[in-house]
Motif scaffolding. Structure first.
Motif: not given
Length: 495
Positions: A176, A203, A206, A211
């Motif tokens: 990420t 996102f 996730l 996140n």
């Protein structure tokens, strides 16, 4: 690293300050760096790098084995010790602590004085710290790990100060963080200024802990981020203060054991480890430990284990206080014995293990510990009986011998049937001729544990002319490209 220095300094001279020191742990492709000293960090040595790669660049690198379990145990103790500054505390990863100081800073003279007290007490123990106070736990860890050495942040300037930190402070994970870097979102402020709709869509798949928007809301206090603090440990100790010094502790042990067992029963727990300590009048203290195979609060059993422990202990000019402490406890519910008056066989075994361990030493009393493995010689290993619960052996569908050798013994094959068992072999200077056989049972190497090039095994059940039955295996096959001619070993005996 600091803990290693404290422990190692007791036994030997430490390397000089100009020598880079690292602690090593096992990695997927060999030892990797677990922690690095200040000198090593100044040279650019970071955790996670392979030891062989770093040694090629820094030949003077000093490598020591890491003690991850010891580090974790120290951190667990510090969690409860840190509750002197707040009612709730918890671990933060492998090298950090959270302490909830809401409403208690004024007891120490303010937040600045509170941080001074924390830093001073850690420094007294030889541990350096980076400190931060913030409205949320995620913001506090972000300031402590990515900000200055000491940060005090209030609710009014939380957003402005977080905006200056890297997005790495939100603990989003490597993938990420790399994606945000490619998008040009390098700081928390840049992330906070982006439209949320497009980022949430990107996102959405996730997990919450990865996140970036959810982590940002937790850091800003827009979403709840409760502290998962462990429950306070139950510390039970019985004391006996004497009016004048004495030399013999025996007469006082029954009252100590009875008092401790009463407290254990009231708390619904049983002791797994005890420590008896005598405090001499000259200021010295001497102690001895005993352990139990399973939790107990039977004073008679405790006294039986403590019997003779003080023999040979130098009490100096006498002692005026004794303590009996439960070092480790477990929940223990009250149970009723059978109405037929029969003894509990498990309790008898546990008591026997306790007495043997107290007399011979815990490391001299062991039993089998079973593990999942294809190879027979890896399925069983010996562990100390105290601290390791008995296990049920794994179910094996194939027939196995009643006795396995600790180490397979190589045999000399006089004649072997091609791709079959030996028709005649020599074991311990005795020539044996095969009368009957069955097999083979092929067991391949465990690729996740064995070295590359390990050879497979073909096991045979062989009965010789005098009626004895052996378990033999051939290591490797002709033409497997993993060595020379296959070798034969005797591994066990059938009934």
């Amino acid at each position: 690293m600091e803990r290693w220095r404290i422990v190692a300094r007791r036994d030997r001279t430490l390397p000089g300050n100009d020598v880079p020191v690292v602690l090593a742990r096992d990695g997927a492709h060999g030892p990797v760096i677990h922690a690095a000293s200040t000198t090593a960090t100044a040279r650019g040595i970071r955790s996670g790098a392979r030891i062989v790669d770093v040694q090629a660049i820094h030949p003077d690198l000093h490598v020591e084995p890491a003690d991850a379990q010891g580090d974790a145990a120290l951190l667990d103790r510090l969690v409860f010790w840190a509750r002197r500054w707040g009612p709730w505390s918890a671990r933060d990863g492998a090298d950090g602590l959270f302490v909830d100081v809401t409403g208690v800073a004024h007891l120490f003279g303010g937040e600045t004085a509170l941080l001074d007290d924390i830093a001073g007490r850690f420094t007294m123990q030889g541990i350096s710290v980076r400190l931060a106070i913030a409205p949320t736990s995620l913001a506090a860890q972000a300031f402590a790990r990515h900000g200055e050495e000491r940060v005090i942040c209030g609710p009014d300037d939380l957003g402005a100060r977080l905006a200056l930190l890297s997005v790495c402070a939100l603990r989003l994970g490597f993938d990420t963080e790399r994606l945000l870097d490619r998008l040009g979102l390098k700081t928390i402020g840049a992330l906070n200024n982006m439209p949320r709709v497009s980022l949430m869509r990107r996102f959405a798949n996730l997990p919450q802990g990865r996140n970036p928007l959810i982590q940002l809301d937790r850091a800003m206090g827009r979403e709840a981020d409760p502290l998962d603090a462990p429950v306070d440990q139950v510390h039970l100790i019985a004391r006996s203060r004497l009016a004048e010094p004495v030399m013999d502790a025996g007469p006082y042990l029954p009252d100590l054991a009875w008092q401790l067992c009463t407290d254990l029963e009231a708390s619904g727990r049983g002791a797994r480890a005890l420590r008896l300590t005598i405090y001499c009048v000259d200021g010295e203290a001497r102690w001895m430990d005993v352990a139990f195979a399973r939790a107990s609060r039977d004073p008679t059993h405790m006294l039986r284990l403590l019997n003779g422990k003080l023999d040979g202990v130098d009490a100096g000019f006498g002692f005026d206080m004794l303590t009996l402490e439960a070092l480790r406890t477990e929940p223990l519910e009250a149970t009723q014995t059978g109405l037929d008056g029969a003894h509990d066989a498990d309790a008898d075994v546990a008591g026997l293990l306790d007495r043997l361990s107290a007399r011979l030493g815990a490391r001299h009393v062991s039993w089998s510990h079973w593990e999942e493995s294809h190879l027979p010689d890896r399925m069983e290993r010996r562990v100390t009986a105290l601290g390791n619960d008995p296990q049920v052996p794994p179910v094996v569908t194939a027939e196995r011998p009643i006795r396995l050798l600790d180490r397979p013994e190589e045999v000399t094959v006089v004649y072997a049937v091609p791709e079959g068992p030996p028709a005649q072999f020599i074991w311990r200077r005795v020539t044996l001729r095969t009368a009957r056989q069955s097999g083979p049972e092929r067991i391949a190497p465990e690729w996740w544990r064995d070295k590359p090039g390990s050879r497979l095994r073909d096991y045979y059940k062989v009965e010789v002319e005098d009626g004895r039955r052996f378990w033999l295996y051939r290591e490797g096959v002709i033409g497997d490209g993993r060595g020379e001619e296959p070798r034969w070993f005797l591994h066990g005996f059938f009934a």
